[in-house]
Design an enzyme around this catalytic site. Sequence first.
Site, short mmCIF file in Angstrom:
data_model
loop_
_atom_site.label_atom_id
_atom_site.label_comp_id
_atom_site.label_asym_id
_atom_site.label_seq_id
_atom_site.Cartn_x
_atom_site.Cartn_y
_atom_site.Cartn_z
CG ASP A 31 -19.15 -34.61 -32.65
OD1 ASP A 31 -19.40 -33.64 -31.87
OD2 ASP A 31 -18.06 -35.21 -32.62
CG HIS A 32 -21.54 -37.60 -29.73
ND1 HIS A 32 -20.83 -38.01 -30.85
CD2 HIS A 32 -20.76 -37.86 -28.66
CE1 HIS A 32 -19.67 -38.51 -30.45
NE2 HIS A 32 -19.60 -38.43 -29.13
CB CYS B 134 -16.40 -32.03 -32.94
SG CYS B 134 -14.66 -31.57 -32.99
N GLY B 135 -16.26 -32.02 -30.04
CA GLY B 135 -15.78 -31.91 -28.66
C GLY B 135 -14.65 -30.92 -28.50
N GLY C 233 -13.06 -29.39 -31.42
CA GLY C 233 -12.96 -28.55 -32.61
C GLY C 233 -11.90 -29.03 -33.57
N GLY D 282 -11.14 -32.27 -34.64
CA GLY D 282 -11.57 -33.28 -35.61
C GLY D 282 -12.32 -32.67 -36.78
CG HIS E 88 -5.07 -11.34 -42.63
ND1 HIS E 88 -3.90 -11.13 -41.95
CD2 HIS E 88 -5.76 -10.18 -42.53
CE1 HIS E 88 -3.88 -9.90 -41.47
NE2 HIS E 88 -5.02 -9.31 -41.81
NE ARG F 287 -17.61 -33.97 -24.97
CZ ARG F 287 -17.52 -35.24 -25.33
NH1 ARG F 287 -16.33 -35.75 -25.65
NH2 ARG F 287 -18.59 -36.00 -25.38
NE ARG G 78 -0.06 -8.30 -44.92
CZ ARG G 78 -0.76 -7.22 -44.62
NH1 ARG G 78 -0.83 -6.20 -45.46
NH2 ARG G 78 -1.41 -7.14 -43.47
#
Length: 158
Positions: free
Chosen positions: A14-15, A71-72, A74, A76, A104, A115, A139
């Site tokens: 995004d912006h 994003c700003g 991370g 969202g 994993h 940001r 596992r």
Amino acid sequence: MAPTIPLRIALGGDHAGFPLKEVVAARLGRQVTQVIDCGTDSLASCDYPDFAIAVAREIIQGRADRGIVICGSGVGVSVAANKIPGIRAAICHDTYSAHQGVEHDDMNVLCIGGRIIGSELAFAIIDSFLAAKYEPQERHQRRLDQVLEIERQGLGIL
């Protein structure tokens, strides 16, 4: 210089993630087979879910091997991407999480806060993400199968 990593990467943000996305795109173009730019292309305000969807679409439809969304914070894009079946996204601001998530958990989308971290740390994290391969040890596969079952059942698992 030929790409060193045979991966197709979908990249979006995004912006708030745009400035970091632009420098990441330039660097990735020299590292991987293909960079699919899913936007945005400016600092104009826009909605991060749109870019999580755009990157996920490229992976789900087989046009990209992995994705990176910025994003700003991370957070969202991580939340939005993980709502999409077939996507395993995580916010990573360190190299260990970036490679361990792939090795994993078969993580296929890296989320970064533009940001939160600078470009040099972002490059190190991305390099770790790109170099990692899923290791289907018993596992790891057992746990991944449990995650995939949660995804299949959706709300029915509750």
